[in-house]
Design an enzyme around this catalytic site. Structure first.
Site, PDB file in Angstrom:
ATOM      1  N   CYS A  46       0.821  -1.216   0.000  1.00  0.00           N
ATOM      2  CA  CYS A  46       0.000   0.000   0.000  1.00  0.00           C
ATOM      3  C   CYS A  46       0.847   1.254   0.000  1.00  0.00           C
ATOM      4  O   CYS A  46       1.693   1.464   0.874  1.00  0.00           O
ATOM      5  CB  CYS A  46      -0.929   0.001   1.218  1.00  0.00           C
ATOM      6  SG  CYS A  46      -1.933   1.499   1.344  1.00  0.00           S
ATOM      7  N   ARG A  48      -0.147   4.578   2.968  1.00  0.00           N
ATOM      8  CA  ARG A  48      -0.051   4.306   4.397  1.00  0.00           C
ATOM      9  C   ARG A  48       0.174   5.518   5.289  1.00  0.00           C
ATOM     10  O   ARG A  48       0.069   5.402   6.512  1.00  0.00           O
ATOM     11  CB  ARG A  48       1.049   3.261   4.654  1.00  0.00           C
ATOM     12  CG  ARG A  48       0.646   1.875   4.231  1.00  0.00           C
ATOM     13  CD  ARG A  48       1.753   0.874   4.513  1.00  0.00           C
ATOM     14  NE  ARG A  48       2.688   0.719   3.402  1.00  0.00           N
ATOM     15  CZ  ARG A  48       3.881   0.124   3.510  1.00  0.00           C
ATOM     16  NH1 ARG A  48       4.280  -0.332   4.685  1.00  0.00           N
ATOM     17  NH2 ARG A  48       4.661  -0.001   2.456  1.00  0.00           N
ATOM     18  N   TRP A  63      -9.190   5.470  -0.204  1.00  0.00           N
ATOM     19  CA  TRP A  63      -9.727   6.031  -1.444  1.00  0.00           C
ATOM     20  C   TRP A  63      -8.845   5.555  -2.583  1.00  0.00           C
ATOM     21  O   TRP A  63      -7.783   4.959  -2.368  1.00  0.00           O
ATOM     22  CB  TRP A  63      -9.748   7.564  -1.384  1.00  0.00           C
ATOM     23  CG  TRP A  63      -8.459   8.171  -0.916  1.00  0.00           C
ATOM     24  CD1 TRP A  63      -7.293   8.313  -1.626  1.00  0.00           C
ATOM     25  CD2 TRP A  63      -8.194   8.711   0.386  1.00  0.00           C
ATOM     26  NE1 TRP A  63      -6.323   8.902  -0.851  1.00  0.00           N
ATOM     27  CE2 TRP A  63      -6.852   9.162   0.391  1.00  0.00           C
ATOM     28  CE3 TRP A  63      -8.971   8.860   1.553  1.00  0.00           C
ATOM     29  CZ2 TRP A  63      -6.256   9.751   1.516  1.00  0.00           C
ATOM     30  CZ3 TRP A  63      -8.366   9.438   2.663  1.00  0.00           C
ATOM     31  CH2 TRP A  63      -7.031   9.877   2.628  1.00  0.00           C
ATOM     32  N   GLU A  86      -5.064   3.028 -10.383  1.00  0.00           N
ATOM     33  CA  GLU A  86      -5.703   1.725 -10.152  1.00  0.00           C
ATOM     34  C   GLU A  86      -6.852   1.532 -11.139  1.00  0.00           C
ATOM     35  O   GLU A  86      -7.106   0.424 -11.613  1.00  0.00           O
ATOM     36  CB  GLU A  86      -6.261   1.636  -8.726  1.00  0.00           C
ATOM     37  CG  GLU A  86      -5.228   1.788  -7.639  1.00  0.00           C
ATOM     38  CD  GLU A  86      -5.858   1.611  -6.267  1.00  0.00           C
ATOM     39  OE1 GLU A  86      -6.221   2.636  -5.653  1.00  0.00           O
ATOM     40  OE2 GLU A  86      -6.022   0.452  -5.825  1.00  0.00           O
TER      41      GLU A  86
HETATM   42  N1  ARG Z   1      -6.614  -2.014  -6.867  1.00  0.00           N
HETATM   43  C1  ARG Z   1      -7.935  -2.315  -6.374  1.00  0.00           C
HETATM   44  C2  ARG Z   1      -8.972  -1.791  -7.352  1.00  0.00           C
HETATM   45  O1  ARG Z   1      -8.622  -1.187  -8.325  1.00  0.00           O
HETATM   46  C3  ARG Z   1      -8.167  -1.699  -5.010  1.00  0.00           C
HETATM   47  C4  ARG Z   1      -7.108  -1.977  -3.970  1.00  0.00           C
HETATM   48  C5  ARG Z   1      -7.157  -1.037  -2.784  1.00  0.00           C
HETATM   49  N2  ARG Z   1      -6.967   0.320  -3.212  1.00  0.00           N
HETATM   50  C6  ARG Z   1      -7.023   1.382  -2.424  1.00  0.00           C
HETATM   51  N3  ARG Z   1      -6.852   2.562  -2.953  1.00  0.00           N
HETATM   52  N4  ARG Z   1      -7.260   1.270  -1.135  1.00  0.00           N
HETATM   53  O2  ARG Z   1     -10.154  -1.925  -7.168  1.00  0.00           O
END
Ligand code: ARG
Length: 372
Positions: free
Chosen positions: A66, A69, A235, A240
Site C-alpha cells: 500500500c 499508508r 480512497w 488503479e
Molecule cells: N486495486 C484495487 C482496485 O482497483 C483496489 C485496492 C485497494 N486500493 C485502495 N486505494 N485502497 O479496485
C-alpha cells in the site's frame, strides 16, 4: 493455535501496541495477566476496543503493497464483533459503505466482525463490497473479467444480473455453512462517469467506476486472533482505475477504444498509442472524480505522501517494509522516488492476509497473446 503460541502472539502485540499508545509497563503487565487468564479459561481472548482499533491501524501501516499508508492513524473502526448472522453483517456492511463514502469525501474505514476463534467463521465471499459482474459469452466477457468466477457463483446462488458491463454484484455472506446474498441498494452506491476535460468523445465510451474500494476477502490478524471478515477501504489512486481496471487487456481493455476516440495512429506499436491513450484515460479518471467531489489521489502526490510516511516512520524508529513491485505506480513509475528506492518485503504483524477462496476459483494466469 496452541494456547501458549496464542499467548506469545498476544504478548508481542500488547507490548508494542501499549508502548505506541504511551502506556506504562505496569499497565502492560496488568493487561497481560488478564489475557493469560482469559486464554487459560476460554482458549482465546478478546481485544479491547482500543487494541482492535490500534491493531487495525498497525495492520494498515504494515501493508507492504500500500502506497497510501501515511494516513494509517486516521482509520475509523466499526467494532461489529458481536455480529455473524448474514443479514446483520450485510446491514453493517451498508453502514460501512455509507460512512466511508461520505458523499464523496471518502473516509478510510474498517468494520470487524466476529473472529474465527469464537463464532462460526464469518466470510464475505466478494473480493470487494462494490464490484462489477463479468459475464462470459461466446464473444468474450461482458463486464469485468476479474469477476467472472464469482459472478458464476452468484448466479448459482440464484442471483440474476441485468447483463450490462456495469452490474454491481450482490454481497455474499457465509456464517459457517449458512450462505446468503443481498443486493446493495442502488442509491447507496456512489459511482463516477468518466469524462475527459478536453475530449468529449471519451465520455461517449460510457465508462464509469465506483467511488470506494472496500476490500472484503482478506483476514485481519492481530495478536494471534484472526478476523476472517474485516472489510476495509481507503480512497482510490487514479492509476488503479485508469491504468489497470479499465486498461488491462484482461480487464476492461479500453486502450484501443480510447485511442480511436481521440484519433491516435494505431498503425504501429511504435507510435506509442497505448501510452498516449493511458495518459489521457488517467487524466479523465482524475478529472471525473474531482468534478464529482469524490476523493482520489494521483500517483505523484501519493508517492510524495509515501515519502513523508517513510520519514515519519524512521523518526519513530520503525522500519518501513514494502513490496516494490506493488508500490511503484503502473504509470510513469520512474518519475517517482519509489522506483529508485529499495524496500524489504518482510511480513510484519498485525497485518492483512489473503485467505483461501471459499468457492472454487480457477487460478489466474496472464495470457501473453492478450497484449497483441
Ligand atoms: N486495486 C484495487 C482496485 O482497483 C483496489 C485496492 C485497494 N486500493 C485502495 N486505494 N485502497 O479496485
Amino acid at each position: 493455535m496452541r494456547m501458549s503460541a496464542l499467548f506469545d502472539e498476544a504478548r508481542a502485540f500488547i507490548k508494542t501496541c501499549y508502548r505506541e499508545l504511551g502506556k506504562n509497563e505496569v499497565e502492560i503487565e496488568r493487561r497481560l495477566d488478564e489475557v493469560r487468564r482469559q486464554i487459560d479459561r476460554e482458549g482465546t481472548y478478546d481485544h479491547t476496543f482500543e487494541e482492535l482499533e490500534h491493531g487495525a491501524r498497525m495492520a494498515w501501516r504494515n501493508s507492504n503493497r500500500c502506497i497510501g499508508r501515511l494516513f494509517w492513524q486516521t482509520l475509523h473502526l466499526f467494532d461489529r464483533r458481536h455480529l455473524h448472522r448474514p443479514k446483520d453483517v450485510f446491514d453493517a456492511v451498508c453502514e460501512h459503505l455509507a460512512f466511508a463514502q461520505n458523499g464523496g469525501r471518502i473516509r478510510p474505514t474498517i468494520t470487524v466482525f466476529a473472529s474465527a476463534s469464537r463464532e462460526r467463521a464469518v466470510r464475505i465471499w466478494n473480493h470487494q463490497i462494490v464490484r462489477y459482474a463479468g459475464y462470459e459469452t461466446p464473444k468474450g466477457t461482458v463486464g469485468d473479467p476479474a469477476s467472472a468466477a464469482f459472478t458464476r457463483v452468484c448466479e448459482a446462488l440464484g442471483w440474476r444480473g441485468r447483463g450490462t458491463p456495469w452490474d454491481v454484484l450482490p454481497v455474499v455472506i457465509a456464517d459457517g455453512d449458512e450462505i446468503a446474498w443481498f443486493e446493495l441498494p442502488l442509491p447507496l452506491i456512489l459511482e463516477v462517469p468518466i469524462e475527459h476535460p478536453e475530449y468529449p468523445s471519451i465520455a461517449d465510451l460510457g465508462l464509469r467506476w465506483y467511488a470506494t474500494p472496500v476490500l472484503s476477502d482478506m483476514a485481519l490478524i492481530i495478536g494471534g486472533i484472526r478476523y476472517t471478515a474485516a472489510p476495509f477501504n481507503g480512497w482510490y489512486m487514479g492509476t488503479e482505475i485508469g491504468a489497470r481496471n479499465l486498461a488491462d487487456p484482461f480487464r476492461y481493455n479500453m486502450l484501443p477504444a480510447v485511442a480511436e476516440a481521440i484519433g491516435l495512429d494505431r498503425s504501429s506499436d511504435a507510435t506509442l498509442w497505448r501510452d498516449r491513450a493511458l495518459v489521457e484515460l488517467n487524466i479523465a479518471v482524475l478529472h471525473s472524480y474531482r468534478k464529482r467531489g469524490v476523493t482520489i489521489v494521483d500517483h505523484h502526490t501519493a508517492s510524495r505522501q509515501f515519502a513523508y510516511f517513510e520519514r515519519l516512520e524512521r523518526d519513530a524508529n520503525r522500519r518501513v517494509t514494502g513490496d516494490w513491485t506493488w508500490l511503484i505506480p503502473p504509470l510513469s513509475p520512474a518519475a517517482t522516488h519509489i522506483f529508485h528506492s529499495g524496500y524489504d518485503d518482510d511480513f510484519v504483524l498485525p497485518n492483512f492476509v489473503r485467505q483461501p477462496s471459499p468457492y472454487p476459483a480457477p487460478p489466474f494466469r496472464v495470457d501473453p497473446s492478450m497484449f497483441r
